[in-house]
Design a protein around this motif. Structure first.
Motif, PDB file in Angstrom:
ATOM      1  N   LEU A 270       4.035  -4.744  -6.332  1.00 55.97           N
ATOM      2  CA  LEU A 270       3.437  -3.983  -4.995  1.00 55.97           C
ATOM      3  C   LEU A 270       3.190  -2.445  -5.665  1.00 55.97           C
ATOM      4  O   LEU A 270       4.094  -1.843  -6.255  1.00 55.97           O
ATOM      5  CB  LEU A 270       4.377  -3.898  -4.034  1.00 55.97           C
ATOM      6  N   VAL A 271       2.002  -1.815  -5.471  1.00 54.30           N
ATOM      7  CA  VAL A 271       1.723  -0.555  -5.810  1.00 54.30           C
ATOM      8  C   VAL A 271       1.842   0.350  -4.489  1.00 54.30           C
ATOM      9  O   VAL A 271       1.054  -0.013  -3.669  1.00 54.30           O
ATOM     10  CB  VAL A 271       0.272  -0.499  -6.516  1.00 54.30           C
ATOM     11  N   LEU A 272       2.739   1.372  -4.572  1.00 54.63           N
ATOM     12  CA  LEU A 272       2.763   2.059  -3.325  1.00 54.63           C
ATOM     13  C   LEU A 272       2.206   3.648  -3.359  1.00 54.63           C
ATOM     14  O   LEU A 272       2.204   4.107  -4.697  1.00 54.63           O
ATOM     15  CB  LEU A 272       4.272   2.352  -2.926  1.00 54.63           C
ATOM     16  N   SER A 273       1.568   4.062  -2.397  1.00 55.94           N
ATOM     17  CA  SER A 273       0.924   5.690  -2.637  1.00 55.94           C
ATOM     18  C   SER A 273       2.327   6.306  -2.554  1.00 55.94           C
ATOM     19  O   SER A 273       3.329   5.740  -2.098  1.00 55.94           O
ATOM     20  CB  SER A 273       0.243   5.875  -1.348  1.00 55.94           C
ATOM     21  N   ASP A 274       2.210   7.440  -3.441  1.00 53.58           N
ATOM     22  CA  ASP A 274       3.320   8.433  -3.503  1.00 53.58           C
ATOM     23  C   ASP A 274       4.011   8.857  -2.132  1.00 53.58           C
ATOM     24  O   ASP A 274       5.143   9.039  -2.076  1.00 53.58           O
ATOM     25  CB  ASP A 274       2.937   9.549  -4.373  1.00 53.58           C
ATOM     26  N   LYS A 275       3.034   9.144  -1.170  1.00 50.63           N
ATOM     27  CA  LYS A 275       3.429   9.386   0.065  1.00 50.63           C
ATOM     28  C   LYS A 275       4.332   8.400   0.829  1.00 50.63           C
ATOM     29  O   LYS A 275       5.602   8.776   1.175  1.00 50.63           O
ATOM     30  CB  LYS A 275       2.131   9.804   1.321  1.00 50.63           C
ATOM     31  N   LEU A 276       3.981   7.176   0.564  1.00 52.84           N
ATOM     32  CA  LEU A 276       4.842   5.997   1.147  1.00 52.84           C
ATOM     33  C   LEU A 276       6.090   5.874   0.183  1.00 52.84           C
ATOM     34  O   LEU A 276       7.171   5.733   1.201  1.00 52.84           O
ATOM     35  CB  LEU A 276       3.913   4.541   1.067  1.00 52.84           C
ATOM     36  N   SER A 315      -1.882   6.209   3.209  1.00 53.09           N
ATOM     37  CA  SER A 315      -0.575   6.055   2.547  1.00 53.09           C
ATOM     38  C   SER A 315      -0.010   4.663   2.437  1.00 53.09           C
ATOM     39  O   SER A 315       0.975   4.423   3.104  1.00 53.09           O
ATOM     40  CB  SER A 315       0.472   7.183   3.197  1.00 53.09           C
ATOM     41  N   GLY A 316      -0.958   4.014   2.048  1.00 52.34           N
ATOM     42  CA  GLY A 316      -0.698   2.492   2.163  1.00 52.34           C
ATOM     43  C   GLY A 316      -0.327   1.831   0.939  1.00 52.34           C
ATOM     44  O   GLY A 316       0.532   2.486  -0.020  1.00 52.34           O
ATOM     45  N   ALA A 317      -0.450   0.532   0.785  1.00 48.43           N
ATOM     46  CA  ALA A 317       0.231  -0.199  -0.346  1.00 48.43           C
ATOM     47  C   ALA A 317      -0.768  -1.227  -1.106  1.00 48.43           C
ATOM     48  O   ALA A 317      -1.852  -1.587  -0.148  1.00 48.43           O
ATOM     49  CB  ALA A 317       1.708  -0.777  -0.147  1.00 48.43           C
ATOM     50  N   TYR A 318      -0.675  -1.715  -2.086  1.00 51.47           N
ATOM     51  CA  TYR A 318      -1.662  -2.459  -2.829  1.00 51.47           C
ATOM     52  C   TYR A 318      -1.011  -3.735  -3.508  1.00 51.47           C
ATOM     53  O   TYR A 318       0.233  -3.466  -4.205  1.00 51.47           O
ATOM     54  CB  TYR A 318      -2.629  -1.715  -3.712  1.00 51.47           C
ATOM     55  N   MET A 319      -1.790  -4.842  -3.492  1.00 51.34           N
ATOM     56  CA  MET A 319      -1.341  -5.957  -4.180  1.00 51.34           C
ATOM     57  C   MET A 319      -2.492  -6.778  -4.696  1.00 51.34           C
ATOM     58  O   MET A 319      -3.620  -6.617  -4.354  1.00 51.34           O
ATOM     59  CB  MET A 319      -0.405  -6.861  -3.245  1.00 51.34           C
TER      60      MET A 319
END
Length: 512
Positions: A270-276, A315-319
């Motif tokens: 999972l790739v997270l935004s730095d805010k999250l 401020s989400g996440a990526y997969m």
């Protein structure tokens, strides 16, 4: 507020010096005299608070209308918050009274006998440049007078420089927000989101739908997207967010750091935004739990955080889209498609897609960008007009009042120069050139002031929706310097009327 009242009330004390002495001679106490100027500052502060309240409510109503229009909120209205109002008025009154206090103390210190005669001239001494004869001897007579006067009135000179610097800083801050917004949107819609059309479905679809869309006329590239809401747990911390699934070879929506480096999406992880990531207190290598917020799948699944990406929007996440599909117990699903079309054919493709069942929306990337620009331009325009007014009031008030103090002090000297043969324009240049010199120094000092204020303000724009980049275009400094220079010229224009109306006979009369 403190700076303007400091200059204004000190000017009043200087002009009313003789009256203050007479009042004290008739029995008025130092406390009574000082309280008079504190009352004056209090009244000006109250009037300023009332004016600021009216202007603030007008601005708040305008911003609320823009939010309602853009976000389509059903119920959103501006109202008065007493705690905010009283806090703002309290801060304003404290600084207003601080500005009045200096004048009150100065009035209290005046002795009646001393007030009945002119002030003693200031002690003369060499300026710094006078120790360099090669430079000093080349200066014109007017500039020598100006430099000597600035050396002997350092506090007043610093007030002028500070007022212009604050004015310049406010303008830079306002225009910095425009520069930062333009940079952020350009980065987002030119580097990150590069599609021409975004097609959203009412439910999830498989690869067959993607293949069908790829075969449409004028479609050069189609990329699937899966956006799904989850509750993300990391220990006792949790956050509701949207996880976006993208293909590994995505070109139309890329994951790019704010430094321009592309972030690779691995087949697992999972790739997270730095805010999250900050909110969940996790980093690469940590494990989080994903619980779907909709659909038939309710079971939580653990996923390892592979990277943290710094982003401006969201401020989400990526997969990887296939890995995200497996979390939903599907081999492959998507609920949106990004399209790149042949030049000039996007409208034709959109019209063709609108007739297909199960398509929720088809949006132009350019339309989304223009909508954002239109809404942001309105809010930024209102903020910039406010900053322009504040900056103009500060620069004009400080320059005008400080020059008025200097004119009141030096009117006998200037009148003597007129009698000795100098014209009104030549005498006026002594005041104007001094203001231009102080204005230029204030503009230069305002550059780091504006830079620092802007950098601090940018840190406040760190929300779930977006974070602002710190970016100031070079033309902003030039434009702000020109506007501030105009304010200085306007103040000089007001002073020119006083110089022109100088009564030589009245000024040169011996004061008893």
């Amino acid at each position: 507020a403190a700076m303007i009242l400091f200059v204004l009330l000190n000017l009043m004390v200087r002009i009313e010096r003789t009256q203050i002495g007479l009042l004290k001679a008739f029995g008025y106490s130092n406390r009574a005299v000082a309280f008079h100027y504190i009352e004056y500052g209090f009244i000006l502060g109250v009037l300023g608070c009332l004016s600021g309240f009216i202007v603030g409510q007008w601005m708040a109503n305008g911003l609320i209308r823009m939010y309602v229009e853009f976000y389509q909120f059903p119920i959103l209205e501006s109202r008065i918050y007493p705690e905010v109002l009283f806090r703002s008025m309290g801060i304003t009154m404290v600084f207003s009274l601080l500005g009045a206090l200096s004048a009150a103390l100065r009035a209290a210190a005046i002795q009646p006998a001393e007030a009945m005669r002119p002030e003693a001239p200031q002690a003369a001494h060499k300026t710094l440049l006078e120790y360099f004869p090669a430079v000093w001897t080349r200066l014109a007579f007017t500039w020598k007078m100006i430099l000597r006067n600035l050396e002997r009135n350092r506090v007043r000179a610093m007030l002028s420089i500070s007022g212009v610097a604050v004015s310049m800083g406010l303008l830079i801050m306002g225009y910095c927000m425009l520069d930062a917004m333009d940079y952020m949107l350009d980065f987002q819609f030119r580097e990150v989101q590069r599609e021409d059309l975004r097609v959203a479905f009412q439910r999830e679809h498989g690869k067959e739908t993607l293949y069908d869309i790829e075969r449409f006329d004028h479609v050069r590239r189609a990329e699937p997207v899966l956006e799904y809401p989850f509750t993300m747990h990391a220990g006792w911390r949790k956050k509701d967010t949207v996880v976006t699934g993208l293909p590994a070879d995505a070109e139309l929506k890329r994951l790019i750091n704010v430094d321009g480096q592309e972030v690779a999406i691995e087949s697992t992880g999972l790739v997270l935004s730095d805010k999250l990531a900050r909110e969940l207190a996790v980093g690469p290598g940590d494990t989080v739990l994903l619980k779907p917020l909709m659909g038939r799948i309710k079971k939580e699944k653990s996923v390892t955080v592979s990277r943290v990406a710094q982003q401006y929007l969201g401020s989400g996440a990526y997969m990887d889209i296939e890995a995200l599909s497996r979390i939903l117990d599907e081999p492959f699903v998507m609920n949106a498609v990004l399209l790149r079309t042949e030049e000039g054919s996007a409208l034709e493709v959109k019209e063709h897609l609108k007739g297909i069942a199960d398509i929720a929306s088809v949006a132009f990337a350019d339309e989304v960008l223009q909508s954002l620009l239109s809404t942001l331009a309105q809010s930024m325009k209102m903020m910039n007009v406010t900053m322009l007014i504040f900056a103009g009031v500060i620069a004009f008030s400080i320059i005008y009042n400080v020059t008025s103090v200097a004119l009141a002090e030096r009117e006998r000297e200037l009148a003597s120069l007129r009698v000795l043969g100098l014209t009104t324009a030549e005498v006026g240049r002594i005041m104007y050139y001094e203001n231009f010199l102080l204005g230029a120094m204030g503009i230069l000092a305002g550059i780091p002031v504006g830079y620092g204020i802007s950098k601090w303000l940018i840190t406040m724009y760190d929300t779930d929706l977006f974070r602002m980049p710190f970016y100031i275009n070079n033309r902003t400094y030039i434009w702000c310097a020109v506007i501030t220079g105009i304010f200085v010229i306007m103040a000089n224009g007001a002073v020119w009327r006083k110089v022109r109306r100088l009564d030589l006979i009245e000024v040169l009369k011996e004061r008893e």
